[in-house]
Enzyme design. Structure first.
Site, PDB file in Angstrom:
ATOM      1  N   HIS A 183       0.854  -1.190   0.000  1.00 48.95           N
ATOM      2  CA  HIS A 183       0.000   0.000   0.000  1.00 48.95           C
ATOM      3  C   HIS A 183       0.880   1.225   0.000  1.00 48.95           C
ATOM      4  O   HIS A 183       1.847   1.306   0.759  1.00 48.95           O
ATOM      5  CB  HIS A 183      -0.910   0.017   1.239  1.00 48.95           C
ATOM      6  CG  HIS A 183      -1.729   1.273   1.318  1.00 48.95           C
ATOM      7  ND1 HIS A 183      -2.918   1.422   0.644  1.00 48.95           N
ATOM      8  CD2 HIS A 183      -1.508   2.452   1.953  1.00 48.95           C
ATOM      9  CE1 HIS A 183      -3.399   2.628   0.876  1.00 48.95           C
ATOM     10  NE2 HIS A 183      -2.568   3.282   1.663  1.00 48.95           N
TER      11      HIS A 183
ATOM     12  N   ASP B 152     -15.663   1.834   6.435  1.00 43.68           N
ATOM     13  CA  ASP B 152     -14.657   2.806   5.988  1.00 43.68           C
ATOM     14  C   ASP B 152     -15.215   3.700   4.888  1.00 43.68           C
ATOM     15  O   ASP B 152     -14.959   4.894   4.858  1.00 43.68           O
ATOM     16  CB  ASP B 152     -13.383   2.112   5.496  1.00 43.68           C
ATOM     17  CG  ASP B 152     -12.371   3.138   5.003  1.00 43.68           C
ATOM     18  OD1 ASP B 152     -11.898   3.932   5.843  1.00 43.68           O
ATOM     19  OD2 ASP B 152     -12.093   3.200   3.795  1.00 43.68           O
TER      20      ASP B 152
ATOM     21  N   ARG C 102     -15.424  11.995   6.832  1.00 43.31           N
ATOM     22  CA  ARG C 102     -14.161  12.672   7.180  1.00 43.31           C
ATOM     23  C   ARG C 102     -13.826  13.731   6.137  1.00 43.31           C
ATOM     24  O   ARG C 102     -13.397  14.834   6.455  1.00 43.31           O
ATOM     25  CB  ARG C 102     -13.014  11.651   7.261  1.00 43.31           C
ATOM     26  CG  ARG C 102     -13.069  10.801   8.512  1.00 43.31           C
ATOM     27  CD  ARG C 102     -12.111   9.629   8.396  1.00 43.31           C
ATOM     28  NE  ARG C 102     -10.735  10.036   8.254  1.00 43.31           N
ATOM     29  CZ  ARG C 102      -9.790   9.299   7.669  1.00 43.31           C
ATOM     30  NH1 ARG C 102     -10.085   8.105   7.176  1.00 43.31           N
ATOM     31  NH2 ARG C 102      -8.556   9.730   7.589  1.00 43.31           N
TER      32      ARG C 102
ATOM     33  N   SER D 106      -8.330   3.398   8.731  1.00 39.01           N
ATOM     34  CA  SER D 106      -8.905   3.369   7.379  1.00 39.01           C
ATOM     35  C   SER D 106      -8.046   2.500   6.446  1.00 39.01           C
ATOM     36  O   SER D 106      -8.543   1.611   5.755  1.00 39.01           O
ATOM     37  CB  SER D 106      -8.995   4.804   6.858  1.00 39.01           C
ATOM     38  OG  SER D 106      -9.291   4.817   5.501  1.00 39.01           O
TER      39      SER D 106
ATOM     40  N   LYS E  86      -8.836  -1.979   5.476  1.00 35.93           N
ATOM     41  CA  LYS E  86      -9.002  -2.488   4.100  1.00 35.93           C
ATOM     42  C   LYS E  86      -7.951  -3.543   3.774  1.00 35.93           C
ATOM     43  O   LYS E  86      -8.241  -4.554   3.147  1.00 35.93           O
ATOM     44  CB  LYS E  86      -8.935  -1.315   3.114  1.00 35.93           C
ATOM     45  CG  LYS E  86     -10.193  -0.457   3.186  1.00 35.93           C
ATOM     46  CD  LYS E  86     -10.122   0.744   2.292  1.00 35.93           C
ATOM     47  CE  LYS E  86      -9.211   1.785   2.857  1.00 35.93           C
ATOM     48  NZ  LYS E  86      -9.430   3.153   2.463  1.00 35.93           N
TER      49      LYS E  86
HETATM   50  N1  URA Z   1      -6.056   6.356   2.376  1.00 31.84           N
HETATM   51  C1  URA Z   1      -7.080   5.721   2.976  1.00 31.84           C
HETATM   52  O1  URA Z   1      -7.538   4.683   2.512  1.00 31.84           O
HETATM   53  N2  URA Z   1      -7.570   6.230   4.117  1.00 31.84           N
HETATM   54  C2  URA Z   1      -7.098   7.354   4.684  1.00 31.84           C
HETATM   55  O2  URA Z   1      -7.582   7.756   5.711  1.00 31.84           O
HETATM   56  C3  URA Z   1      -6.041   8.009   4.045  1.00 31.84           C
HETATM   57  C4  URA Z   1      -5.526   7.493   2.883  1.00 31.84           C
END
Ligand code: URA
Length: 436
Positions: free
Chosen positions: A82, A161, A168, A183, A187
């Site tokens: 990621h 999320d 947010r 967040s 995932k």
């Molecule tokens: N990427 C995400 O998936 N969530 C965040 O809060 C920030 C970047």
């Protein structure tokens, strides 16, 4: 559950229990808590923060708000990477097929760009016919058969999320360390991974502007990922300069294919090979980072990842003939403008943020969530810091939909570069590795 009393408790800086966090995430996902109350909770969290136990509870509750991918047992470890995002950051594209050829299974669930940073799914959408929205059963089948998939989250994965992120975004609570950690990791943990490599960027075009802020985020994610049973490492990498020599959705796909064919720019190649090498070490498939790096390089040189890329494209519905015809074109926009240096010297700066803003304004990124993207616009042939340019020599090229936008973009891009008489000292792309 009385959610109001939890909001008040967090507002006063109290610690919430795991059970309280699990309950409110479950009730919010079920539509039993209104958005205005969750927005108030997010603001309380923004100001008061969450401790480690609360962040863990939130991450796991969000992960469990929907389907968690459960892959059958197999000798091929499940891995992913990621990145917190940047300009020209296309590492995921060549990395997924490389990892599949190294013997991993790669369920790479990716996102779209927002603001100036590009998103992997937007890049892939520039490929004729390629499908990024796949149901869970197809993701699992492709990972088993091809070894890799790059696609979006399904509707039933981590729904908490999805809803919390849009709140947010609308309430100024995105830059909260605990909320970012929960967040991102909710995932990634929903993919059922054995190992995860994180690329946490710092610099002008990064989410985290300073090394210190990026290090803090990386450490929090590495600790939590490992605690949750996924071997997790992070690289802290520079995002003051764009990665590679191309930025813009289609131009980045093109550069990724060049990377797979052994002709990619050095900084892109470094991050692709380093990411793969870390995952080899994390899964104990190699004894040392140096040995893993040699394995990854030999695999890329074999040409197999380039074939695997086509296999992944075909499995996701791409029209390979149309893709190859598109690849053969020098530009897929109607106008290309050269940006030339006013004086001879060494490139001492190529500002990633300025370049990202130009590409977004050309139509290559989103200003609003539902903005329509022009996949073909962007910048290529980017001269990098430390390189020599002659007077009137090329700094980069702009690909635009019309001549007016091309001209405006070229003028703005010129100011993204600085030329100096002396060659600047080389800046490392990978600053630090965070192991815990
Ligand atoms: N990427 C995400 O998936 N969530 C965040 O809060 C920030 C970047």
């Amino acid at each position: 559950m009385n959610f109001l009393s939890l909001i008040e408790a967090k507002r006063e800086g109290k610690t919430l229990t795991r059970g309280e966090i699990q309950n409110f995430i479950r009730e919010f996902t079920a539509g039993e808590i209104p958005d205005y109350q969750m927005a108030a909770m997010l603001m309380a969290v923004y100001f008061r923060g969450l401790d480690t136990a609360e962040t863990t509870a939130l991450t796991l509750a969000m992960r469990d708000s929907g389907d968690v991918l459960k892959f059958p047992r197999d000798e091929r470890p499940l891995v992913d990477k990621h990145s917190t995002g940047g300009i020209g950051d296309k590492v995921s594209l060549p990395l997924a097929p490389l990892l599949a050829c190294l013997g991993f299974r790669v369920p790479m669930i990716s996102g779209r760009g927002l603001g100036i940073t590009g998103g992997t799914l937007d890049k892939l959408d520039s490929i004729p016919g390629f499908q990024t929205q796949l149901p869970a059963a197809r993701i699992m089948a492709q990972v088993h058969k091809v070894g890799c998939v790059i696609c979006g989250q399904t509707d039933t994965m981590v729904p908490a999320d999805k809803r919390i992120y849009s709140l947010r975004d609308a309430t100024g609570t995105v830059p909260s360390l605990s909320l970012i950690v929960a967040s991102i990791l909710s995932k990634k943990l929903a993919e059922g991974l054995d190992a995860l490599i994180l690329d946490v960027k710092f610099g002008s075009a990064a989410f985290m502007q300073t090394k210190g802020a990026a290090r803090k985020l990386a450490k929090a994610m590495v600790a939590l990922g490992n605690e949750c049973g996924t071997r997790t490492r992070a690289m802290l990498t520079d995002m003051n300069t764009p990665l590679g020599r191309a930025a813009g959705n289609w131009l980045e796909v093109k550069e990724s294919v060049e990377c797979l064919a052994g002709k990619g720019p050095a900084d892109l190649l470094e991050l692709v090979l380093d990411s793969a090498a870390h995952l080899l070490v994390q899964t104990r498939s190699a004894k040392s980072f140096a040995a893993a790096r040699i394995l990854a390089e030999a695999c890329l040189d074999s040409g197999l990842p380039r074939q695997k890329w086509d296999e992944m494209l075909a499995a996701q519905g791409a029209d390979l003939n149309a893709f190859n015809r598109k690849l053969a074109q020098d530009s897929t926009t109607r106008f290309v403008a050269e940006v030339n240096a006013d004086k001879a010297g060494y490139v001492s700066k190529c500002d990633a943020r300025a370049m990202g803003e130009v590409i977004r304004d050309l139509g290559g990124g989103r200003i609003m969530k539902d903005s329509v993207i022009n996949y073909d616009v962007g910048v290529d042939r980017i001269a990098k810091p430390g390189e020599r340019v002659e007077k009137s020599g090329g700094l980069c090229r702009v690909h635009a939909a019309d001549p007016v936008r091309a001209g405006l973009a070229a003028a703005r891009l010129k100011t993204a570069f600085q030329i100096s008489a002396r060659r600047p000292p080389p800046e490392p792309r990978v600053l630090e590795i965070i192991l815990r």
